[in-house]
Scaffold this active site. Structure first.
Site, PDB file in Angstrom:
ATOM      1  CD  GLU A  70      -5.587  -2.760   0.362  1.00  0.00           C
ATOM      2  OE1 GLU A  70      -6.812  -3.002   0.277  1.00  0.00           O
ATOM      3  OE2 GLU A  70      -5.060  -2.261   1.363  1.00  0.00           O
ATOM      4  NE  ARG A  96       0.025  -1.030   1.136  1.00  0.00           N
ATOM      5  CZ  ARG A  96      -1.300  -0.932   1.324  1.00  0.00           C
ATOM      6  NH1 ARG A  96      -2.125  -1.733   0.686  1.00  0.00           N
ATOM      7  NH2 ARG A  96      -1.783  -0.020   2.126  1.00  0.00           N
ATOM      8  CG  ASN A 121      -5.510   0.468  -1.663  1.00  0.00           C
ATOM      9  OD1 ASN A 121      -4.412   0.455  -2.209  1.00  0.00           O
ATOM     10  ND2 ASN A 121      -5.646   0.457  -0.352  1.00  0.00           N
ATOM     11  CD  GLU A 159      -8.631   1.123   1.330  1.00  0.00           C
ATOM     12  OE1 GLU A 159      -9.589   0.971   2.111  1.00  0.00           O
ATOM     13  OE2 GLU A 159      -8.430   0.383   0.359  1.00  0.00           O
ATOM     14  CG  HIS A 165      -3.811  -1.297   6.686  1.00  0.00           C
ATOM     15  ND1 HIS A 165      -3.354  -1.615   5.439  1.00  0.00           N
ATOM     16  CD2 HIS A 165      -5.129  -1.627   6.674  1.00  0.00           C
ATOM     17  CE1 HIS A 165      -4.326  -2.133   4.713  1.00  0.00           C
ATOM     18  NE2 HIS A 165      -5.422  -2.156   5.441  1.00  0.00           N
ATOM     19  CE1 TYR A 225      -9.868  -5.436  -2.696  1.00  0.00           C
ATOM     20  CE2 TYR A 225      -9.636  -3.146  -2.043  1.00  0.00           C
ATOM     21  CZ  TYR A 225      -9.198  -4.455  -1.987  1.00  0.00           C
ATOM     22  OH  TYR A 225      -8.097  -4.785  -1.243  1.00  0.00           O
TER      23      TYR A 225
END
Ligand code: FCB
Length: 484
Positions: free
Chosen positions: A379, A84, A302, A173, A128, A304
Site C-alpha cells: 500500500e 490486491r 504499507n 496492518e 483486513h 504513507y
C-alpha cells in the site's frame, strides 16, 4: 530529502515488477446482508453513533460485490498487472467458526477467475480488519481462540482459491487491528484498554503463524505467503538522548512487537521492559513463538508518512496528533510520556506529510533486518480533495507528484540492492476510509457516491503509462533516483 534533484531522466523498473492497486472488502464491497454474510466488527462500529464521520458505513460502499466485472475491466484498461483485495471473513464463515458458506467463496472464485482472464495477478489478503462480530462477542483478538479460528478460516480460503491465487497475505496492518481497535478505540471494535491491545497484538501474531501453516498445508508449494505491516519510520524530533529513547520505545511498539516474533523469534527485551507496568505478557505460551516464526516468502510494506516523536514530562494534554485519528486514549501502551509531531512540509488531505525518503528508509531497514526476503509495497498512496470538473474530468496533479516521488524512492531502493518486486497503489478507487467515512478520497479512480459512477482521474492515466512502459518518467525539479 536525501535525494538530490536529478535531471529529467526516466528510470526503468525490473521487467517482472508488478504494477498493482489495492482495496479491502469492507471498504468497497457493500452487499453486507447478501449470501448469508453477517455483521463484522466494522458493521457494528460504523453503525454506532459518533464512531465514523457523518455516520458513514459500508452497507453499499462502492457496490463492488455487484460491479466486480466492470471493476476488473477497468483495472485491465488501466494496465494493472496485479490486484490486491481482501476476503470478508463474515461472507465465508458468518459466525467465524464452522463450515464454509459456498456462496461467499463463490464470489471470490468468480472475482479471481475474472482477474486471471484479464491477465491480472490476484493477491489475497485474508484479514483486513473485519472480524466477524460473533468472534468479538466471544472476546475478539485479545483472546487466544480468535487466532485458532483464523487458522481454520485461512485453511478454508486457501483450499478454495489456492489453485489459482499464488500471492497470499495473512493480515493487513496488525498494528491497527490491535492498537487502534483495542487501544485508542478509533477503529472497530472501539475498545480502549492497553492490556487488551497488547494481548491482541500477540494473538494477531499467533494468527499469522498458525494461518501460514494452515495455508501451506492445503496449497501448492509454489504459492507465496506474506504479511502486510504498516511498519513505522520513527524519527526523533532532536538528537537529545531523551528524544532518541522515545523514538526507540515507539519503534518497539510500532515495529518490534511484530518484527521481533515474526523475523527473530522473540519479542524485543526492550519492549517487554517498557510495557512491564502495563502487562506481564503471561499470555505468550510455550510454543507460541515457534508457531509465529514461520519462514515468510515475502513481506508486504504499507507506507504513507513518517512518525516524529519527542520525550515530554508527563502525559500530554488533549487528543494526540499521531496521525491515527483523535482519541484521548493512547494507542501506545506505556508511552504516555512521548509526544507526536507533525513533520514540516506539504501534507495530504489526511494531514500526513509527503515524504518519500521515509519509504526508501523503510525498505532499506528490511534489507538490513531480513536480507534476501522479497518485498512488495502492498500500500502507498494519498488522499486529496478530488472534484469532477465541468468537462467530467478529475485532475489530481498532487497525487501524480506523490506517486512519482514514492515510486522514485522505491526505484532508488532497488538500485541500492533491495529486492522489491511490486507496488500496489492505495487505492484502485475512492472508498470507505474507515473512521473518516467517504470524506477522504484515496482512489486513482473517482467514485460519485450518488450514482456510483467510476471516473479514472488523471493519476490513473499517468499510472497506466508507468505500468505500460515499466518506466518512471523524469520530471524536472522532482527528485528522481539514478537510472540502473
Ligand atoms: C491503511 C489501510 C487501508 C487504508 C489506508 C489509507 O492503513 O490498510 O485500508 O485505509 O490506510
Amino acid at each position: 530529502m536525501s535525494q538530490s534533484a536529478q535531471p529529467a531522466t526516466p528510470v526503468a523498473f525490473p521487467p517482472a515488477f508488478l504494477w498493482g492497486a489495492a482495496t479491502s472488502a469492507y471498504q468497497i464491497e457493500g452487499a453486507v446482508r447478501e449470501g448469508g454474510r453477517t455483521p463484522s466488527i466494522w458493521d457494528t462500529f460504523s453503525h454506532t453513533p459518533g464512531k465514523t464521520a457523518d455516520g458513514d458505513h459500508g452497507d453499499i460502499a462502492v457496490d463492488h460485490y455487484h460491479r466486480y466485472r466492470e471493476d476488473v475491466a477497468l483495472m485491465a484498461e488501466l494496465g494493472l498487472t496485479a490486484y490486491r483485495f481482501s476476503v470478508s471473513w463474515s461472507r465465508v464463515q458468518p459466525t467465524g467458526r464452522g463450515p464454509a458458506v459456498q456462496v461467499g467463496l463463490d464470489f471470490y472464485r468468480r472475482l479471481v477467475d475474472e482477474l486471471l482472464a484479464h491477465g491480472i495477478k490476484p493477491a489475497v489478503t485474508l484479514y483486513h480488519w473485519d472480524l466477524p462480530q460473533e468472534l468479538e462477542d466471544s472476546g475478539g483478538w485479545p483472546e487466544r481462540d480468535t487466532a485458532l479460528r483464523f487458522a481454520e478460516y485461512a485453511g478454508i480460503v486457501g483450499e478454495a482459491l489456492g489453485d489459482r491465487v499464488e500471492q497470499w497475505i495473512t493480515l493487513n496492518e496488525p498494528w491497527c487491528s490491535a492498537f487502534l481497535g483495542y487501544g485508542s478505540g478509533v477503529h472497530a471494535p472501539g475498545r480502549t484498554d492497553p492490556v487488551a491491545a497488547l494481548r491482541a497484538a500477540h494473538h494477531l501474531n499467533l494468527a499469522h503463524g498458525l494461518g501460514t501453516s494452515a495455508l501451506r498445508s492445503v496449497m501448492p508449494a509454489r504459492n507465496q505467503v506474506a504479511i502486510s505491516l504498516n511498519s513505522s519510520v520513527v524519527r526523533p524530533l532532536s538528537q537529545s538522548p531523551a528524544d532518541l529513547a522515545a523514538a526507540r520505545r515507539i519503534d518497539d511498539l510500532a515495529n518490534g512487537v511484530f518484527h521481533g516474533p515474526l523475523l527473530h523469534g522473540a519479542y524485543p527485551a526492550t519492549l517487554l521492559a517498557a510495557t512491564s507496568t502495563v502487562t506481564d505478557w503471561s499470555y505468550v505460551l510455550d510454543g507460541d513463538l515457534r508457531a509465529i516464526r514461520q519462514p515468510l516468502d515475502a513481506l508486504g510494506l504499507n507506507y504513507y508518512t513518517p512518525t516524529v516523536v519527542s520525550a515530554v514530562d508527563g502525559a500530554p494534554d488533549g487528543p494526540r496528533a499521531d496521525g491515527h485519528g483523535a482519541s484521548s486514549f493512547s494507542p501506545w501502551p506505556g508511552a504516555d510520556d512521548v509526544a507526536f509531531h507533525q513533520t514540516p512540509g506539504e501534507r495530504t488531505e489526511m494531514g500526513w506529510t509527503v515524504d518519500p525518503t521515509g519509504l526508501h528508509e523503510l525498505i532499506m531497514r528490511y534489507v538490513q533486518e531480513a536480507p534476501r526476503l522479497p518485498l512488495y509495497i502492498t500500500e502507498n498512496g494519498a488522499a486529496y480533495e478530488d472534484k469532477v470538473d465541468a468537462g467530467g474530468q478529475v485532475h489530481d496533479p498532487e497525487r501524480i507528484a506523490y506517486l512519482h516521488g514514492h515510486l522514485a524512492a522505491v526505484h532508488r531502493a532497488i538500485t541500492d540492492g533491495a529486492d522489491v518486486r511490486g507496488y500496489y497503489l492505495w487505492s484502485l478507487m475512492d472508498n470507505f476510509e474507515w473512521a473518516y467515512g467517504y470524506a477522504k478520497r484515496f482512489g486513482m479512480v473517482h467514485v460519485d457516491y450518488g450514482t456510483l459512477e467510476r471516473t479514472p482521474k488523471s493519476s490513473a492515466r499517468w499510472y497506466r503509462e508507468v505500468a505500460r512502459t515499466g518506466t518512471l518518467p523524469g520530471v524536472p525539479g522532482v527528485p528522481v533516483a539514478p537510472a540502473v
